[in-house]
Design a protein around this motif. Structure first.
Motif, PDB file in Angstrom:
ATOM      1  N   ILE A  51      13.740  55.330-100.802  1.00  0.00           N
ATOM      2  CA  ILE A  51      13.679  54.657-102.107  1.00  0.00           C
ATOM      3  C   ILE A  51      12.262  54.129-102.282  1.00  0.00           C
ATOM      4  O   ILE A  51      11.713  53.476-101.384  1.00  0.00           O
ATOM      5  CB  ILE A  51      14.697  53.515-102.186  1.00  0.00           C
ATOM      6  N   ALA A  52      11.700  54.411-103.454  1.00  0.00           N
ATOM      7  CA  ALA A  52      10.327  53.970-103.735  1.00  0.00           C
ATOM      8  C   ALA A  52      10.239  53.464-105.165  1.00  0.00           C
ATOM      9  O   ALA A  52      10.878  54.002-106.071  1.00  0.00           O
ATOM     10  CB  ALA A  52       9.328  55.097-103.508  1.00  0.00           C
ATOM     11  N   LEU A  53       9.447  52.391-105.357  1.00  0.00           N
ATOM     12  CA  LEU A  53       9.153  51.826-106.676  1.00  0.00           C
ATOM     13  C   LEU A  53       7.653  51.909-106.895  1.00  0.00           C
ATOM     14  O   LEU A  53       6.856  51.542-106.014  1.00  0.00           O
ATOM     15  CB  LEU A  53       9.604  50.366-106.762  1.00  0.00           C
ATOM     16  N   GLN A 111       3.776  52.385-113.640  1.00  0.00           N
ATOM     17  CA  GLN A 111       3.679  53.532-114.527  1.00  0.00           C
ATOM     18  C   GLN A 111       2.542  54.464-114.109  1.00  0.00           C
ATOM     19  O   GLN A 111       2.583  55.667-114.403  1.00  0.00           O
ATOM     20  CB  GLN A 111       3.449  53.052-115.974  1.00  0.00           C
ATOM     21  N   ASP A 112       1.538  53.919-113.401  1.00  0.00           N
ATOM     22  CA  ASP A 112       0.410  54.729-112.918  1.00  0.00           C
ATOM     23  C   ASP A 112       0.666  55.264-111.515  1.00  0.00           C
ATOM     24  O   ASP A 112      -0.269  55.739-110.849  1.00  0.00           O
ATOM     25  CB  ASP A 112      -0.879  53.887-112.912  1.00  0.00           C
ATOM     26  N   ARG A 113       1.921  55.151-111.036  1.00  0.00           N
ATOM     27  CA  ARG A 113       2.326  55.648-109.719  1.00  0.00           C
ATOM     28  C   ARG A 113       1.629  54.919-108.571  1.00  0.00           C
ATOM     29  O   ARG A 113       1.370  55.499-107.512  1.00  0.00           O
ATOM     30  CB  ARG A 113       2.117  57.154-109.594  1.00  0.00           C
ATOM     31  N   VAL A 114       1.336  53.679-108.774  1.00  0.00           N
ATOM     32  CA  VAL A 114       0.874  52.836-107.674  1.00  0.00           C
ATOM     33  C   VAL A 114       2.111  52.229-107.029  1.00  0.00           C
ATOM     34  O   VAL A 114       2.953  51.625-107.703  1.00  0.00           O
ATOM     35  CB  VAL A 114      -0.074  51.731-108.182  1.00  0.00           C
ATOM     36  N   VAL A 115       2.239  52.403-105.724  1.00  0.00           N
ATOM     37  CA  VAL A 115       3.455  52.017-105.024  1.00  0.00           C
ATOM     38  C   VAL A 115       3.626  50.508-105.037  1.00  0.00           C
ATOM     39  O   VAL A 115       2.714  49.761-104.673  1.00  0.00           O
ATOM     40  CB  VAL A 115       3.435  52.544-103.579  1.00  0.00           C
ATOM     41  N   ILE A 116       4.805  50.076-105.487  1.00  0.00           N
ATOM     42  CA  ILE A 116       5.179  48.659-105.417  1.00  0.00           C
ATOM     43  C   ILE A 116       5.927  48.393-104.117  1.00  0.00           C
ATOM     44  O   ILE A 116       5.661  47.416-103.424  1.00  0.00           O
ATOM     45  CB  ILE A 116       6.054  48.278-106.628  1.00  0.00           C
ATOM     46  N   ALA A 117       6.875  49.254-103.801  1.00  0.00           N
ATOM     47  CA  ALA A 117       7.635  49.145-102.550  1.00  0.00           C
ATOM     48  C   ALA A 117       8.134  50.536-102.195  1.00  0.00           C
ATOM     49  O   ALA A 117       8.557  51.297-103.060  1.00  0.00           O
ATOM     50  CB  ALA A 117       8.801  48.175-102.691  1.00  0.00           C
ATOM     51  N   ASP A 118       8.077  50.845-100.878  1.00  0.00           N
ATOM     52  CA  ASP A 118       8.502  52.158-100.412  1.00  0.00           C
ATOM     53  C   ASP A 118       9.188  51.981 -99.061  1.00  0.00           C
ATOM     54  O   ASP A 118       8.612  51.408 -98.136  1.00  0.00           O
ATOM     55  CB  ASP A 118       7.297  53.097-100.284  1.00  0.00           C
ATOM     56  N   ALA A 128      -0.192  54.644 -95.417  1.00  0.00           N
ATOM     57  CA  ALA A 128       0.051  55.747 -96.336  1.00  0.00           C
ATOM     58  C   ALA A 128       1.416  55.577 -96.952  1.00  0.00           C
ATOM     59  O   ALA A 128       2.406  55.399 -96.277  1.00  0.00           O
ATOM     60  CB  ALA A 128      -0.053  57.074 -95.577  1.00  0.00           C
ATOM     61  N   GLY A 129       1.457  55.618 -98.229  1.00  0.00           N
ATOM     62  CA  GLY A 129       2.713  55.439 -98.923  1.00  0.00           C
ATOM     63  C   GLY A 129       3.162  54.005 -98.959  1.00  0.00           C
ATOM     64  O   GLY A 129       4.231  53.703 -99.446  1.00  0.00           O
ATOM     65  N   GLY A 130       2.404  53.038 -98.473  1.00  0.00           N
ATOM     66  CA  GLY A 130       2.808  51.647 -98.470  1.00  0.00           C
ATOM     67  C   GLY A 130       2.466  50.985 -99.787  1.00  0.00           C
ATOM     68  O   GLY A 130       2.095  51.608-100.774  1.00  0.00           O
ATOM     69  N   LEU A 161      11.368  54.524-110.509  1.00  0.00           N
ATOM     70  CA  LEU A 161      12.239  54.537-109.331  1.00  0.00           C
ATOM     71  C   LEU A 161      12.365  55.973-108.824  1.00  0.00           C
ATOM     72  O   LEU A 161      12.679  56.888-109.594  1.00  0.00           O
ATOM     73  CB  LEU A 161      13.624  53.981-109.672  1.00  0.00           C
ATOM     74  N   PHE A 162      12.116  56.140-107.527  1.00  0.00           N
ATOM     75  CA  PHE A 162      12.257  57.443-106.883  1.00  0.00           C
ATOM     76  C   PHE A 162      13.301  57.313-105.770  1.00  0.00           C
ATOM     77  O   PHE A 162      13.128  56.506-104.846  1.00  0.00           O
ATOM     78  CB  PHE A 162      10.926  57.913-106.289  1.00  0.00           C
TER      79      PHE A 162
END
Length: 759
Positions: free
Chosen positions: A88-90, A93-100, A108-110, A406-407
């Protein structure tokens, strides 16, 4: 042997066709069942995945509605990922990770890193002010004890987004005590009630069944519907924002209340207030008292800070159980869906009840509004609802988190079944798997055909052997027995072969007997006919005179011929089932005495002593004439084979179920090898068949037929040199189905000639 049956009609192709058909149907049924089972399992898994995705969306939506700036998102995302087993990843809108859930902070991916490994398409957009109703439909309702969630209303604002309407701790405590008092009052009247706290902290009292309306009158407490200081301040700001929007559109001002109803303030016609709820701010139905889970606001119902859509579809409910549906309005701003009351919204009137307002179907043309005052009122309500929805979003904006992408993917980063559910609704196979299944099916069919062909060949081989033996028998050739090897190993086929061999052996014996019988009949008829012809020719030539002695000799030969013909006629009638027995009650002693009297003269002439004894007086049902004929044949046969000075005795006695007659003599007896054949037709121990050693050979055969016609049996036992004993056993009661029951009495006299015996 040439094949006489066409191949298409033989057993082998039929067995092959049946086996192939059964195999094809079995494969098809198995494939269909496997496909149905697999499809059902896939649909069940997809349903579970969709439910999990809806729960993830709802949890994050609640977090966004209550925590600005996505506070606590990292912890919530990791917990949800642990529960669902997916990534689960948040992101912004610019695809900057909020939580992953997959990466750590700064890695990476954090958090703060670009979501380069995420799919190109997001699973959903998490925005508490623009809720996706399709995803929240399966997430459940938060309208439970202490409900803190729910379903968004037509304006798509999450019910948990209360913002400035959230009560302070002191206000919560005071209202909770008031609600507990109302619940206690309800309990005193025997009504089950409970206190439920909405997202904003305001409690409400719910009664499942209150027919006397104690909640509205006797136990009602006005403090539950009076706005607090916090709610009054937030409601004042909401009115300012709503009216500012209306003034920009040259619309009259309205006074918005805590349940999101409004009333006109320009002194216009008395109109029922529009209702927006359930709207998602926690306002609306929360400010009233509930019966059966529905809000019951009063005419003086003040605003409430946390009640907009706390109850989901119950938000904005009317003032009574007869409330009518409220209007739904189209939002003024693009992409925003607002409404004036949801599925159960109403407008408030001067009498404290809410009149229904029909749903809006878009902007109303000015010309139409001018022509129809009611249409103009509807247009005004629609604009008021749009402005109220816009004002709520503006007021709640600082208190909620910004929209996020949300992914939800599988643990390896691939798309989940929920994402693929819309693309494939059934079970499908790849080309390689289809080819494998086709090859497997073809292999199964090939094995089935081979096994069936082998079994059919083993099954038809003994049948062909039996057919060949039958055709040889038909052609008159010697029928050789079908061997066990030709009959195969099947029990039924072997049994059929054994039965055929028995039939062939019996037929062979019958054929020999038939040939012997023809020879014997010819011999028996030739002698008297030759004598009659010789004497008649001699008389015609004048060699002998036709005196009474010649006539007597010719008559004797004619009587002999008549006896032979009568015996053959009786046997033929017995074989054809046309020998009728006229049954009547018979005393056994009478039958025995009559037979002894009839043969007494002949016995005296032969120097044989004849006697008859009867033990008691047994009585039974029989044909007396046929019975005398059978016993008479035995006595005549005994006298013939007993030398002078010997004796013949007739003994009669009764048993529990039969009458037994024994004819015993002191003659030469019968050899053991000849004893089994004494009842055969034309059988004589003297193969020369001279007149001095016996009769025609039909007497004992007739005895057996007559006794069996009565349902009895006849047996013989003998000791060579000591004589023989013939035993007749006739049941006391007649058989239910007599063996011979047709025709009439034959012409066989009691002293007819009987069988000859050896010695």
């Amino acid at each position: 042997m040439a094949r006489d049956i066409p191949f298409r009609k033989s057993l082998l192709p039929r067995l092959l066709a049946v086996s192939v058909l059964v195999s094809v149907l079995s494969i098809a049924a198995t494939a269909w069942l496997a496909a149905q089972t697999t499809s059902g399992a896939i649909r069940q898994e997809q349903g579970q995945v969709l439910a999990d995705d809806a729960r993830v969306y709802d949890e994050l939506l609640g977090l966004a509605a209550t925590a600005p700036g996505w506070r606590g998102a990292e912890k919530t995302v990791r917990e949800l990922a642990r529960q669902t087993g997916r990534r689960i990843a948040l992101t912004t809108q610019d695809r900057v990770v909020i939580a992953d859930s997959r990466g750590g902070r700064g890695g990476a991916g954090g958090k703060g890193a670009p979501g380069a490994e995420l799919p190109s398409k997001a699973s959903a957009v998490v925005d508490p002010l623009a809720v996706d109703g399709a995803l929240t439909a399966g997430a459940g309702s938060g309208d439970e004890e202490g409900g803190d969630g729910g379903t968004a209303g037509p304006d798509r604002i999450d019910p948990r987004a209360v913002g400035p309407f959230r009560l302070s701790g002191r206000e919560r405590g005071e209202l909770a005590k008031v609600a507990d008092g109302v619940v206690g009052c309800m309990h005193d009247f025997g009504v089950v009630a409970r206190s439920v706290q909405g997202p904003g902290g305001r409690p409400r009292v719910e009664a499942a069944n209150d027919p006397n309306r104690f909640l509205d009158f006797t136990c009602n407490d006005a403090r539950l519907i009076v706005p607090t200081r916090t709610e009054s301040k937030a409601l004042k700001r909401l009115n300012e924002l709503t009216n500012a929007c209306l003034r920009r559109g040259d619309e009259p001002s309205v006074a918005v209340e805590l349940d999101l109803t409004w009333r006109r303030t320009d002194g216009g016609p008395s109109r029922a207030a529009g209702v927006v709820g359930p709207v998602g701010s926690g306002m609306g139905a929360e400010s009233g008292l509930r019966i059966g889970g529905r809000a019951e606001p009063t005419p003086t119902e003040p605003p409430d800070s946390g009640s907009g859509a706390d109850s989901g579809a119950d938000s904005g409910a009317g003032s009574g159980s007869d409330a009518a549906p409220a209007p739904r309005s189209t939002p003024a701003e693009p992409g925003s869906s607002t409404g004036t009351g949801g599925s159960k919204g109403e407008t408030g009137g001067s009498d404290g009840r809410r009149a229904p307002v029909e749903p809006s179907r878009g902007p109303v043309e000015p010309s139409r509004a001018a022509a129809d005052p009611m249409d103009g009122a509807r247009a005004a309500d629609t604009k008021a609802a749009a402005c109220l929805s816009s004002a709520r979003r503006e007021q709640l904006g600082p208190y909620v988190s910004a929209p996020a992408l949300l992914f939800v993917t599988a643990s390896d980063g691939s798309r989940t079944a929920a994402a693929r559910a819309g693309e494939s609704s059934g079970f499908s196979l790849s080309g390689a798997n289809t080819a494998r299944l086709a090859g497997l099916s073809a292999g199964i069919l090939a094995v089935t055909v081979a096994v069936t062909a082998f079994a059919a060949s083993r099954l038809t081989r003994p049948l062909r052997a039996l057919t060949a033996a039958t055709q040889r028998m038909k052609a008159g050739e010697a029928a050789e027995p079908v061997t066990a090897r030709s009959a195969g190993s099947a029990g039924e086929i072997r049994q059929l072969a054994d039965a055929f061999n028995d039939m062939a052996a019996h037929r062979k014996a019958l054929e020999h007997q038939r040939q012997a019988m023809v020879s014997d009949v010819a011999h028996e008829l030739r002698t008297p006919l030759s004598n009659i012809r010789g004497w008649l020719e001699a008389a015609e030539d004048g060699v002998v005179a036709t005196d009474p002695e010649l006539v007597s000799s010719l008559l004797e030969e004619a009587v002999l011929l008549q006896h032979i013909v009568n015996d053959l006629q009786d046997l033929a009638a017995a074989d054809a089932g046309t020998l009728r027995l006229h049954r009547e009650p018979v005393h056994a002693s009478d039958v025995v005495d009559q037979v002894a009297a009839a043969h007494q003269a002949r016995a005296e002439a032969a120097g044989v002593r004849l006697s008859a004894t009867t033990l008691g007086d047994p009585c039974f049902t029989a044909d007396p004439l046929r019975l005398r004929q059978a016993i008479g044949n035995l006595v005549s046969n005994a006298i013939r084979h007993t030398p002078a000075g010997g004796s013949v005795t007739i003994d009669c006695r009764g048993t529990l179920d039969a009458v037994v007659v024994e004819v015993a003599d002191t003659g030469t007896g019968i050899s053991p090898e000849d004893l089994p054949h004494v009842f055969d037709r034309f059988w004589r121990a003297d193969k020369s068949r001279t007149r001095s050693t016996g009769g025609s050979g039909l007497g004992l055969a007739i005895v057996r037929q007559l006794v069996e016609g009565h349902g009895g049996t006849v047996t013989a036992r003998s000791t060579p040199g000591e004589g023989a004993v013939f035993t007749v056993r006739v049941p006391s009661e007649p058989p239910s189905e007599p063996l011979a029951d047709a025709g009439g009495h034959g012409g066989v006299a009691a002293g007819a000639e009987s069988e000859s015996r050896a010695g």
